[in-house]
Design a protein around this motif. Structure first.
Motif, PDB file in Angstrom:
ATOM      1  N   TRP A 195      -2.776 -36.135 -43.750  1.00  0.00           N
ATOM      2  CA  TRP A 195      -1.910 -35.344 -44.612  1.00  0.00           C
ATOM      3  C   TRP A 195      -0.871 -34.603 -43.790  1.00  0.00           C
ATOM      4  O   TRP A 195      -1.128 -34.235 -42.649  1.00  0.00           O
ATOM      5  N   ARG A 196       0.221 -34.336 -44.401  1.00  0.00           N
ATOM      6  CA  ARG A 196       1.267 -33.551 -43.761  1.00  0.00           C
ATOM      7  C   ARG A 196       1.548 -32.351 -44.659  1.00  0.00           C
ATOM      8  O   ARG A 196       1.855 -32.498 -45.840  1.00  0.00           O
ATOM      9  N   LYS A 197       1.440 -31.191 -44.084  1.00  0.00           N
ATOM     10  CA  LYS A 197       1.648 -29.986 -44.874  1.00  0.00           C
ATOM     11  C   LYS A 197       3.140 -29.809 -45.149  1.00  0.00           C
ATOM     12  O   LYS A 197       3.966 -29.959 -44.265  1.00  0.00           O
ATOM     13  N   TYR A 198       3.491 -29.517 -46.374  1.00  0.00           N
ATOM     14  CA  TYR A 198       4.911 -29.341 -46.674  1.00  0.00           C
ATOM     15  C   TYR A 198       5.184 -28.012 -47.345  1.00  0.00           C
ATOM     16  O   TYR A 198       6.333 -27.691 -47.672  1.00  0.00           O
ATOM     17  N   GLY A 199       4.189 -27.219 -47.542  1.00  0.00           N
ATOM     18  CA  GLY A 199       4.456 -25.921 -48.153  1.00  0.00           C
ATOM     19  C   GLY A 199       3.229 -25.051 -48.237  1.00  0.00           C
ATOM     20  O   GLY A 199       2.102 -25.534 -48.129  1.00  0.00           O
ATOM     21  N   GLN A 200       3.476 -23.789 -48.399  1.00  0.00           N
ATOM     22  CA  GLN A 200       2.394 -22.837 -48.595  1.00  0.00           C
ATOM     23  C   GLN A 200       2.917 -21.738 -49.499  1.00  0.00           C
ATOM     24  O   GLN A 200       4.070 -21.352 -49.394  1.00  0.00           O
ATOM     25  N   LYS A 201       2.074 -21.291 -50.394  1.00  0.00           N
ATOM     26  CA  LYS A 201       2.547 -20.339 -51.387  1.00  0.00           C
ATOM     27  C   LYS A 201       1.497 -19.284 -51.661  1.00  0.00           C
ATOM     28  O   LYS A 201       0.314 -19.585 -51.762  1.00  0.00           O
ATOM     29  N   ARG A 202       1.932 -18.073 -51.768  1.00  0.00           N
ATOM     30  CA  ARG A 202       1.034 -17.021 -52.249  1.00  0.00           C
ATOM     31  C   ARG A 202       0.851 -17.207 -53.738  1.00  0.00           C
ATOM     32  O   ARG A 202       1.809 -17.424 -54.472  1.00  0.00           O
TER      33      ARG A 202
ATOM     34  N   PRO B 273      -6.225 -13.720 -53.250  1.00  0.00           N
ATOM     35  CA  PRO B 273      -5.967 -13.181 -51.916  1.00  0.00           C
ATOM     36  C   PRO B 273      -5.590 -14.271 -50.920  1.00  0.00           C
ATOM     37  O   PRO B 273      -5.117 -13.974 -49.832  1.00  0.00           O
ATOM     38  N   PHE B 274      -5.812 -15.512 -51.298  1.00  0.00           N
ATOM     39  CA  PHE B 274      -5.559 -16.608 -50.360  1.00  0.00           C
ATOM     40  C   PHE B 274      -4.354 -17.430 -50.807  1.00  0.00           C
ATOM     41  O   PHE B 274      -4.180 -17.670 -52.001  1.00  0.00           O
ATOM     42  N   PRO B 275      -3.570 -17.887 -49.842  1.00  0.00           N
ATOM     43  CA  PRO B 275      -2.423 -18.732 -50.211  1.00  0.00           C
ATOM     44  C   PRO B 275      -2.889 -20.128 -50.580  1.00  0.00           C
ATOM     45  O   PRO B 275      -4.011 -20.536 -50.255  1.00  0.00           O
ATOM     46  N   ARG B 276      -2.034 -20.861 -51.242  1.00  0.00           N
ATOM     47  CA  ARG B 276      -2.306 -22.270 -51.550  1.00  0.00           C
ATOM     48  C   ARG B 276      -1.435 -23.115 -50.640  1.00  0.00           C
ATOM     49  O   ARG B 276      -0.249 -22.830 -50.457  1.00  0.00           O
ATOM     50  N   CYS B 277      -2.030 -24.135 -50.061  1.00  0.00           N
ATOM     51  CA  CYS B 277      -1.283 -25.013 -49.158  1.00  0.00           C
ATOM     52  C   CYS B 277      -1.059 -26.368 -49.833  1.00  0.00           C
ATOM     53  O   CYS B 277      -1.924 -26.868 -50.537  1.00  0.00           O
ATOM     54  N   TYR B 278       0.106 -26.924 -49.573  1.00  0.00           N
ATOM     55  CA  TYR B 278       0.507 -28.172 -50.211  1.00  0.00           C
ATOM     56  C   TYR B 278       0.629 -29.263 -49.150  1.00  0.00           C
ATOM     57  O   TYR B 278       1.259 -29.062 -48.119  1.00  0.00           O
ATOM     58  N   TYR B 279       0.029 -30.393 -49.420  1.00  0.00           N
ATOM     59  CA  TYR B 279       0.039 -31.501 -48.476  1.00  0.00           C
ATOM     60  C   TYR B 279       0.502 -32.782 -49.159  1.00  0.00           C
ATOM     61  O   TYR B 279       0.185 -33.029 -50.317  1.00  0.00           O
TER      62      TYR B 279
ATOM     63  N   ALA C 230       0.464 -39.788 -52.906  1.00  0.00           N
ATOM     64  CA  ALA C 230      -0.706 -38.902 -52.930  1.00  0.00           C
ATOM     65  C   ALA C 230      -0.365 -37.531 -52.355  1.00  0.00           C
ATOM     66  O   ALA C 230       0.323 -37.418 -51.351  1.00  0.00           O
ATOM     67  N   THR C 231      -0.814 -36.512 -53.043  1.00  0.00           N
ATOM     68  CA  THR C 231      -0.667 -35.147 -52.536  1.00  0.00           C
ATOM     69  C   THR C 231      -1.980 -34.422 -52.762  1.00  0.00           C
ATOM     70  O   THR C 231      -2.830 -34.868 -53.543  1.00  0.00           O
ATOM     71  N   LYS C 232      -2.142 -33.324 -52.068  1.00  0.00           N
ATOM     72  CA  LYS C 232      -3.287 -32.481 -52.353  1.00  0.00           C
ATOM     73  C   LYS C 232      -2.912 -31.028 -52.161  1.00  0.00           C
ATOM     74  O   LYS C 232      -1.961 -30.692 -51.463  1.00  0.00           O
ATOM     75  N   GLN C 233      -3.660 -30.175 -52.821  1.00  0.00           N
ATOM     76  CA  GLN C 233      -3.483 -28.736 -52.687  1.00  0.00           C
ATOM     77  C   GLN C 233      -4.805 -28.151 -52.222  1.00  0.00           C
ATOM     78  O   GLN C 233      -5.861 -28.523 -52.719  1.00  0.00           O
ATOM     79  N   VAL C 234      -4.720 -27.248 -51.270  1.00  0.00           N
ATOM     80  CA  VAL C 234      -5.924 -26.629 -50.734  1.00  0.00           C
ATOM     81  C   VAL C 234      -5.803 -25.126 -50.872  1.00  0.00           C
ATOM     82  O   VAL C 234      -4.798 -24.538 -50.488  1.00  0.00           O
ATOM     83  N   GLN C 235      -6.820 -24.526 -51.428  1.00  0.00           N
ATOM     84  CA  GLN C 235      -6.818 -23.072 -51.549  1.00  0.00           C
ATOM     85  C   GLN C 235      -8.205 -22.533 -51.277  1.00  0.00           C
ATOM     86  O   GLN C 235      -9.195 -22.954 -51.875  1.00  0.00           O
TER      87      GLN C 235
END
Length: 333
Positions: free
Chosen positions: A126-133, A138-144, A156-161
């Motif tokens: 995966w390649r991270k392309y963004g992060q958002k509060r 309390p935790f940001p969400r990361c976008y891949y 395909a994408t995924k979100q990790v929080q």
DNA sequence: ATGATTTGACCTTG
DNA sequence: CAAGGTCAAATCAT
């Protein structure tokens, strides 16, 4: 539900009350945790095995198939355990709005959601392309995005929080997956090799067509091929046929015990070639002969056929009962 | 030098 | 308009 009560009973007693209910919750979570862990480890093992066995024909194909089946088994179990009917009362601490992502398009619904302590080890790159509060979390969400987003047009994408601090344990994460992978090397490399050896220049157009076939499974491939019967270019027709051979190669492996017979025609049978006895379940590279002649599709010699007049679906039905094959078809992602 | 990650700006949706 | 998703320039790691 059944599973849950079975677990509760095996937990000893089953004499109602809140303590028993929370015990079953714990067990339910423990089962999901272990299944998730098993799924992740399988993905890791698969990635490692495919890397180690790259280019080793039968061994690579066999390992890919077995690990795919193991992975699928975990997915099915997780899906059963996570279904509303089996889920414990909703006390899980999820990040507030994480379960209702607003994406507003066709891909707005996650095709899979997991809770895990190791969100990055799922066997894909995966390649991270963004992060958002995220509000109220309390935790940001990361976008891949899939690392092959550009190269192979994989959507395909995924979100990790992160959803909990762990309290001494590893922190937990919610991972949501959107869109199927269409870049899996286990499928792509044999398909590309097959296309190349049948004389198809892998230019951008050919890549996208190949990708389309691989990414859409058998049903998609069928529709695509029916649409494409009018293609005029010889190399396009070769590409389509070799792509389909790749998809079918995987399909055939995917329904092993289903019919209880392994008499399915070997996709590896070549057209008048020196017969190194083909690996019984070898995948696609063998679907096209080394001389670059047209491949056989599950034993149907298409070398002499005019693809434009040839209903590939009929070929499928000749070799297989089409109904034996799963609808969602593509086994590699 | 190249590829990955970070991060603020911009876009889309409800 | 607010919240979430994506883009892309800047920065970092190799």
């Amino acid at each position: 539900m059944q599973t849950q009560s079975r677990l509760a009973m095996s937990g000893g007693g089953g004499s109602g009350g809140s303590s028993s209910s929370s015990a079953s919750e714990d067990e339910h979570e423990a089962v999901i945790r272990e299944l998730t862990r098993g799924h992740e480890l399988t993905a890791q093992l698969r990635a490692e095995a495919l890397r180690a066995l790259r280019g080793q024909g039968q061994a690579e194909a066999t390992a890919a198939f077995i690990l795919q089946e193991v992975s699928r088994a975990f997915t099915v179990c997780l899906s059963i355990m996570s279904s509303p009917a089996r889920a414990p009362p909703p006390t899980m601490e999820m990040p507030a709005p994480a379960l209702a992502p607003r994406r507003g398009r066709d891909d707005s619904i996650p095709r899979e959601q997991r809770r895990t302590s190791s969100p990055h080890s799922d066997g894909y790159q995966w390649r991270k392309y963004g992060q958002k509060r995220i509000t109220k979390s309390p935790f940001p969400r990361c976008y891949y995005k899939c690392s092959f987003h550009r190269e192979r047009s994989c959507r395909a994408t995924k979100q990790v929080q992160q959803c909990s601090d762990g309290d001494g344990h590893p922190p937990q994460y919610v991972v949501m997956y959107f869109n199927e992978h269409t870049c899996d090397t286990a499928a792509w490399e044999p398909a590309a090799a097959a296309a190349a050896s049948s004389g198809v220049p892998l230019d951008d157009l050919s890549r996208s067509r190949l990708q389309a076939v691989l990414g859409q499974g058998q049903q998609g491939a069928r529709a695509l091929l029916l649409d494409e019967r009018g293609v005029q270019e010889e190399h396009e027709r070769r590409l389509l046929v070799s792509s389909l051979a790749c998809v079918l190669g995987g399909q055939q492996q995917q329904s092993p015990a289903g019919s209880g017979t392994t008499t399915a025609v070997d996709p590896a049978v070549n057209v008048g070639q020196e017969q190194e006895p083909p690996p019984p379940r070898a995948r696609t590279p063998a679907a096209v002969d080394a001389a670059g002649e047209m491949p056989r599709i599950i034993g149907v010699d298409v070398a002499g056929l005019d693809v434009m007049d040839y209903d590939v679906t009929d070929a499928l039905c000749l070799a297989h009962s089409y109904d034996d094959l799963p609808d969602d078809g593509f086994p590699f992602c």
